[in-house]
Design an enzyme around this catalytic site. Structure first.
Site, PDB file in Angstrom:
ATOM      1  N   ARG A  61       0.849  -1.192   0.000  1.00  0.00           N
ATOM      2  CA  ARG A  61       0.000   0.000   0.000  1.00  0.00           C
ATOM      3  C   ARG A  61       0.877   1.232   0.000  1.00  0.00           C
ATOM      4  O   ARG A  61       1.604   1.503   0.960  1.00  0.00           O
ATOM      5  CB  ARG A  61      -0.944   0.001   1.211  1.00  0.00           C
ATOM      6  CG  ARG A  61      -1.998  -1.076   1.153  1.00  0.00           C
ATOM      7  CD  ARG A  61      -2.845  -0.952  -0.087  1.00  0.00           C
ATOM      8  NE  ARG A  61      -4.057  -1.754  -0.007  1.00  0.00           N
ATOM      9  CZ  ARG A  61      -4.904  -1.867  -0.994  1.00  0.00           C
ATOM     10  NH1 ARG A  61      -4.687  -1.255  -2.144  1.00  0.00           N
ATOM     11  NH2 ARG A  61      -5.994  -2.587  -0.843  1.00  0.00           N
ATOM     12  N   ALA A 118     -10.893  -6.738  -1.395  1.00  0.00           N
ATOM     13  CA  ALA A 118     -11.793  -5.589  -1.518  1.00  0.00           C
ATOM     14  C   ALA A 118     -11.552  -4.869  -2.830  1.00  0.00           C
ATOM     15  O   ALA A 118     -10.501  -5.014  -3.450  1.00  0.00           O
ATOM     16  CB  ALA A 118     -11.567  -4.622  -0.355  1.00  0.00           C
ATOM     17  N   GLU A 168     -14.217  -9.452  -6.383  1.00  0.00           N
ATOM     18  CA  GLU A 168     -12.927  -9.221  -5.729  1.00  0.00           C
ATOM     19  C   GLU A 168     -12.412 -10.485  -5.058  1.00  0.00           C
ATOM     20  O   GLU A 168     -11.204 -10.743  -5.055  1.00  0.00           O
ATOM     21  CB  GLU A 168     -13.033  -8.066  -4.736  1.00  0.00           C
ATOM     22  CG  GLU A 168     -13.296  -6.725  -5.394  1.00  0.00           C
ATOM     23  CD  GLU A 168     -12.211  -6.291  -6.377  1.00  0.00           C
ATOM     24  OE1 GLU A 168     -11.015  -6.561  -6.117  1.00  0.00           O
ATOM     25  OE2 GLU A 168     -12.553  -5.689  -7.408  1.00  0.00           O
ATOM     26  N   GLU A 227      -8.791 -11.695  -6.326  1.00  0.00           N
ATOM     27  CA  GLU A 227      -7.661 -11.587  -5.404  1.00  0.00           C
ATOM     28  C   GLU A 227      -7.249 -12.894  -4.750  1.00  0.00           C
ATOM     29  O   GLU A 227      -6.083 -13.067  -4.414  1.00  0.00           O
ATOM     30  CB  GLU A 227      -7.962 -10.533  -4.337  1.00  0.00           C
ATOM     31  CG  GLU A 227      -8.076  -9.140  -4.936  1.00  0.00           C
ATOM     32  CD  GLU A 227      -8.236  -8.043  -3.904  1.00  0.00           C
ATOM     33  OE1 GLU A 227      -8.108  -8.320  -2.687  1.00  0.00           O
ATOM     34  OE2 GLU A 227      -8.490  -6.894  -4.309  1.00  0.00           O
ATOM     35  N   GLU A 237     -16.561   7.894   1.522  1.00  0.00           N
ATOM     36  CA  GLU A 237     -16.427   6.505   1.097  1.00  0.00           C
ATOM     37  C   GLU A 237     -17.307   5.569   1.920  1.00  0.00           C
ATOM     38  O   GLU A 237     -17.374   5.667   3.135  1.00  0.00           O
ATOM     39  CB  GLU A 237     -14.976   6.023   1.213  1.00  0.00           C
ATOM     40  CG  GLU A 237     -14.817   4.573   0.775  1.00  0.00           C
ATOM     41  CD  GLU A 237     -13.420   4.038   0.986  1.00  0.00           C
ATOM     42  OE1 GLU A 237     -13.006   3.186   0.183  1.00  0.00           O
ATOM     43  OE2 GLU A 237     -12.743   4.452   1.948  1.00  0.00           O
ATOM     44  N   GLU A 254      -3.444  -5.893 -13.586  1.00  0.00           N
ATOM     45  CA  GLU A 254      -2.044  -5.765 -13.997  1.00  0.00           C
ATOM     46  C   GLU A 254      -1.164  -5.134 -12.916  1.00  0.00           C
ATOM     47  O   GLU A 254      -0.015  -5.520 -12.738  1.00  0.00           O
ATOM     48  CB  GLU A 254      -1.966  -4.935 -15.283  1.00  0.00           C
ATOM     49  CG  GLU A 254      -0.599  -4.942 -15.914  1.00  0.00           C
ATOM     50  CD  GLU A 254      -0.598  -4.252 -17.251  1.00  0.00           C
ATOM     51  OE1 GLU A 254       0.277  -3.387 -17.452  1.00  0.00           O
ATOM     52  OE2 GLU A 254      -1.461  -4.567 -18.086  1.00  0.00           O
TER      53      GLU A 254
END
Length: 177
Positions: A64, A76, A93, A97, A120, A139
């Site tokens: 991150r 997520a 997701e 993932e 959000e 990607e």
């Protein structure tokens, strides 16, 4: 008695791919004005807590940029459109993932992640009856899968190892069921 502020002006400062950043001019209850930042998350998002038949939980480890480190999180992502059902987002997701699919996805909670400056919304789901498959990462994604028991995850939360708010909420909502 709550005395409210009044927004006098909202000015777009930056238009991003999923976020817009605004400068709001606010009138305070005492008549003075202040500038506040506001971040609009245009799509909303969903996350999913994948639970294996033995009760262990799958998390993803990924870098991150905002924290300049890797984090452990529930899978997520953003909705593809404002009208996409967040359950559809959560399932997509999960498959992308972790490689797992599920025909049993249950709503746990709805979060507003940072109410002081951002709108959000993240809907939290739990996935059971997991069906193994292959990851289909975007990607730009590099994600490792890690599996933990619930007690270990709660300990990691209390020790500060897991700090991501949606992940903490998902684990604790599941633990409280």
């Amino acid at each position: 008695m709550v005395i409210h502020q009044k927004r006098l002006k909202r000015e777009l400062v930056h238009k991003g791919a999923i976020l817009d950043i605004y400068k709001d001019t606010m009138e305070l209850p005492n008549g003075k004005t202040e500038e506040w930042d506001f971040v609009s998350h245009r799509m909303g998002a969903a996350c999913v807590l994948p639970v294996l038949p033995d009760g262990r939980i799958i998390l993803v480890r990924q870098y991150r940029n905002a924290l300049e480190r890797e984090t452990l999180e529930v899978p997520a992502g953003c909705r593809d459109s404002k009208t996409e059902d967040t359950k559809v987002t959560a399932r997509r997701e999960l498959k992308e993932e972790t490689g797992y699919d599920s025909n049993q996805i249950t709503f746990l909670a709805s979060l507003r992640t940072t109410v002081a400056f951002c709108d959000e919304r993240v809907d939290v789901y739990m996935a059971e009856n997991l069906i193994p498959g292959e990851q289909h990462l975007d990607e730009a994604e590099s994600i490792d899968i890690e599996i933990f028991d619930l007690d270990t995850l709660k300990k990691m939360i209390y020790e500060g190892t897991i700090q991501d708010s949606k992940t903490v909420a998902a684990i604790m909502a599941y633990a409280a069921r």
